[in-house]
Design a protein around this motif. Structure first.
Motif, PDB file in Angstrom:
ATOM      1  N   ALA A  62      39.012  42.206  44.801  1.00 30.30           N
ATOM      2  CA  ALA A  62      37.599  42.590  44.909  1.00 30.30           C
ATOM      3  C   ALA A  62      36.930  42.575  43.533  1.00 30.30           C
ATOM      4  N   ALA A  63      37.634  43.044  42.517  1.00 31.60           N
ATOM      5  CA  ALA A  63      37.098  43.034  41.156  1.00 31.60           C
ATOM      6  C   ALA A  63      36.919  41.601  40.658  1.00 31.60           C
ATOM      7  N   LEU A  64      37.877  40.755  40.974  1.00 31.31           N
ATOM      8  CA  LEU A  64      37.797  39.356  40.575  1.00 31.31           C
ATOM      9  C   LEU A  64      36.576  38.707  41.231  1.00 31.31           C
ATOM     10  N   ARG A  65      36.370  38.970  42.512  1.00 37.42           N
ATOM     11  CA  ARG A  65      35.204  38.442  43.222  1.00 37.42           C
ATOM     12  C   ARG A  65      33.923  38.966  42.581  1.00 37.42           C
ATOM     13  N   ALA A  85      37.756  48.770  39.388  1.00 38.32           N
ATOM     14  CA  ALA A  85      36.742  48.943  38.351  1.00 38.32           C
ATOM     15  C   ALA A  85      36.742  47.839  37.298  1.00 38.32           C
ATOM     16  N   LEU A  86      37.693  46.926  37.330  1.00 38.76           N
ATOM     17  CA  LEU A  86      37.821  45.922  36.272  1.00 38.76           C
ATOM     18  C   LEU A  86      36.744  44.845  36.283  1.00 38.76           C
ATOM     19  N   GLY A  87      36.129  44.585  37.419  1.00 42.66           N
ATOM     20  CA  GLY A  87      35.178  43.482  37.551  1.00 42.66           C
ATOM     21  C   GLY A  87      34.113  43.380  36.467  1.00 42.66           C
ATOM     22  N   ALA A 126      44.934  41.320  33.132  1.00 43.61           N
ATOM     23  CA  ALA A 126      45.346  42.457  33.964  1.00 43.61           C
ATOM     24  C   ALA A 126      44.944  42.244  35.420  1.00 43.61           C
ATOM     25  N   MET A 127      43.735  41.722  35.644  1.00 44.34           N
ATOM     26  CA  MET A 127      43.306  41.437  37.017  1.00 44.34           C
ATOM     27  C   MET A 127      44.203  40.385  37.650  1.00 44.34           C
ATOM     28  N   ALA A 128      44.459  39.313  36.906  1.00 48.29           N
ATOM     29  CA  ALA A 128      45.296  38.226  37.426  1.00 48.29           C
ATOM     30  C   ALA A 128      46.693  38.727  37.749  1.00 48.29           C
ATOM     31  N   GLU A 137      41.139  29.478  38.821  1.00 50.29           N
ATOM     32  CA  GLU A 137      42.558  29.119  38.755  1.00 50.29           C
ATOM     33  C   GLU A 137      43.429  30.178  39.432  1.00 50.29           C
ATOM     34  N   VAL A 138      43.139  31.444  39.185  1.00 51.97           N
ATOM     35  CA  VAL A 138      43.898  32.521  39.827  1.00 51.97           C
ATOM     36  C   VAL A 138      43.728  32.452  41.340  1.00 51.97           C
TER      37      VAL A 138
END
Length: 176
Positions: free
Chosen positions: A135-138, A103-105, A116-118, A148-149
């Protein structure tokens, strides 16, 4: 009385691990989908998501609603992000953390959410938390920090291939 308030009252009247609680959270999530800044729905869903004493299935439903219907108002967005971060940082069961990571995206522009995502994608012990954070990062889309991550992740045995695919899709692959 607003129908949302009636649903919230009914939620609190249900036994702690009742499937009806999950159904009521889903109904309130539907209200949030129609009105992302609903004055009662958003705080309720954020509080259910962050409550470590709450029924896990209801918490999962609340995090899903926060992912699918992110608020547009900055204060409400921060409230939702704070609830998801509490789940990620808390002593929660893996299932709640997995859904919170996913849910972070929509909240990734907040520096603490990006961190937190990283942290989750680069080193969480639960592989599904890592997958969902990726998936959230994407979903969050390209930014210098997220690129960078992903570059750091390309050598990872389990997620490196997907990180490289995301970088290619974003036109940000690493130079050979």
């Amino acid at each position: 009385m607003d129908p949302t308030e009636s649903l919230i009252d009914e939620f609190h009247a249900q036994p702690a691990e009742s499937d009806r609680r999950r159904e009521l959270v889903a109904s309130i999530g539907d209200i949030l989908a129609k009105r992302p800044d609903h004055p009662a729905a958003l705080p309720f869903l954020a509080s259910v998501a962050a409550d470590t004493e709450e029924y896990d299935v209801a918490r999962v439903e609340a995090t899903t609603a926060l992912r699918l219907s992110p608020p547009t108002d900055a204060a409400h967005r921060q409230q939702a992000a704070d609830a998801l971060l509490a789940v990620m940082r808390g002593p929660d069961e893996d299932l709640c953390r997995q859904y919170a990571a996913m849910a972070l995206g929509p909240y990734a522009e907040a520096p603490e959410v990006h961190e937190a995502m990283a942290a989750a994608v680069l080193g969480d012990e639960d592989p599904l938390v890592r997958d969902n954070a990726l998936a959230a990062l994407r979903q969050a889309g390209p930014s210098e920090e997220r690129v960078e991550v992903l570059h750091q992740l390309t050598d990872d045995r389990s997620l490196g291939g997907e990180a490289a695919r995301i970088l290619r899709a974003w036109g940000r692959e690493q130079a050979a």
